[in-house]
Design a protein around this motif. Sequence first.
Motif, mmCIF file in Angstrom:
data_model
loop_
_atom_site.group_PDB
_atom_site.id
_atom_site.type_symbol
_atom_site.label_atom_id
_atom_site.label_comp_id
_atom_site.label_asym_id
_atom_site.label_seq_id
_atom_site.Cartn_x
_atom_site.Cartn_y
_atom_site.Cartn_z
ATOM 1 N N SER A 1 72.323 59.864 -74.001
ATOM 2 C CA SER A 1 70.085 60.569 -74.332
ATOM 3 C C SER A 1 69.391 59.418 -73.991
ATOM 4 C CB SER A 1 70.607 61.633 -75.697
ATOM 5 O OG SER A 1 70.686 60.376 -76.726
ATOM 6 N N MET A 2 69.923 58.839 -74.183
ATOM 7 C CA MET A 2 68.552 57.630 -73.748
ATOM 8 C C MET A 2 67.910 57.305 -72.122
ATOM 9 S SD MET A 2 69.391 53.944 -76.703
ATOM 10 C CE MET A 2 67.657 53.091 -75.649
ATOM 11 N N SER B 1 66.478 60.875 -71.533
ATOM 12 C CA SER B 1 64.773 60.982 -71.926
ATOM 13 C C SER B 1 64.095 60.354 -71.205
ATOM 14 C CB SER B 1 64.801 60.188 -73.471
ATOM 15 O OG SER B 1 64.958 59.218 -73.609
ATOM 16 N N GLY B 2 64.636 58.951 -70.360
ATOM 17 C CA GLY B 2 64.322 57.651 -69.949
ATOM 18 C C GLY B 2 63.338 58.054 -68.151
ATOM 19 N N ARG B 3 64.321 59.163 -68.000
ATOM 20 C CA ARG B 3 64.658 59.325 -66.463
ATOM 21 C C ARG B 3 63.175 59.794 -66.112
ATOM 22 N NH1 ARG B 3 67.042 63.803 -68.461
ATOM 23 N NH2 ARG B 3 66.961 66.176 -67.091
ATOM 24 N N GLY B 4 62.385 60.035 -66.066
ATOM 25 C CA GLY B 4 61.690 60.460 -65.400
ATOM 26 C C GLY B 4 60.966 59.854 -65.477
ATOM 27 N N TYR B 5 60.711 57.908 -66.424
ATOM 28 C CA TYR B 5 60.016 57.311 -66.634
ATOM 29 C C TYR B 5 60.629 56.401 -65.789
ATOM 30 C CZ TYR B 5 57.358 59.558 -70.372
ATOM 31 O OH TYR B 5 57.178 61.147 -71.157
ATOM 32 N N ILE B 6 61.450 56.587 -65.055
ATOM 33 C CA ILE B 6 62.550 55.251 -64.365
ATOM 34 C C ILE B 6 61.832 54.866 -63.198
ATOM 35 C CG2 ILE B 6 63.337 57.164 -61.967
ATOM 36 C CD1 ILE B 6 65.834 55.225 -62.635
ATOM 37 N N VAL C 1 65.585 53.299 -68.862
ATOM 38 C CA VAL C 1 66.932 53.406 -68.442
ATOM 39 C C VAL C 1 68.427 51.881 -67.759
ATOM 40 C CG1 VAL C 1 68.347 54.956 -66.430
ATOM 41 C CG2 VAL C 1 65.860 55.767 -67.113
ATOM 42 N N LEU C 2 67.354 51.396 -66.859
ATOM 43 C CA LEU C 2 68.093 50.026 -66.746
ATOM 44 C C LEU C 2 68.824 49.008 -68.083
ATOM 45 C CD1 LEU C 2 65.974 47.952 -64.480
ATOM 46 C CD2 LEU C 2 67.941 49.956 -64.116
#
Length: 271
Positions: free
Chosen positions: A224-225, A228-233, A240-241
Amino acid sequence: MRIYKDKIALLAAVFASGIILVAIMAPLISPYDPLSIDLDSLRMPPSLQHLLGTDNKGRDVLSRIMYGARISLSVSVIATFVSMTIGLALGLISGYIGGKVDAVITVLIDIVMAFPSLLLAIGISAVLPPGLYTVIIALGVVGWASFARLMRGTVLTIKGLQYVESARALGCSGYRVALWHILPNAIPIAVVVASLRIGGFILAEASLSFLGLGAQPPMPTWGSMISSGRGYILSAPWMVLAPGLAIAVTTVSFNILGDHLRDAMDPNLRV
């Protein structure tokens, strides 16, 4: 022990032990509350204050990864135990009784294994209400077939050995022969397969959580992290990393340990 001679396996054991230790001690060593929202610290890059940065709600990424480890390891271990228990029971019944019972169980195994495991898990999770119990049920249903097939083949081999024939000749019931003479000698092989399954289930749990079918927000999970973070990659890649690296290291570590355990228990590879 062989593991001390294999540097890669030893390194994997260190990583796996460290991840388990972090998961157990997360409430004690976590620097922040993983659920605490801080609107003044949105998407902060890694620093001395937040070693892995913060997410889009100002929550500490490192703390959420630590708590996410508890969920990923718990779900994968429980799902492995559930699938192994179902597989051992059906495989023992199929291999020992034989006949029509064996034919029915074998067909059922083939049907389950014919479906791509992740797609089948997604389908089961989509039907049931999302949550950790749903993930465990889905992974348990998906994973039992491989255990059952392995157990069936092992039972077919063991039940023809002399000590089993001797037990029957002494008047032992079929129930006693199956549980006391065949099952204990088949369990070690199932344990090896289970050690390999844990890594795969960690990845599967992350995939289901990524799709929103696992633990629900605000509960932190690695999948889920990433979701939720894929839009801010591009603007905040650490969101994401960091969980992606945690998934990769954990999965690879358990897979390497599973391979090492399999080799260690293979009599043809013993020195």
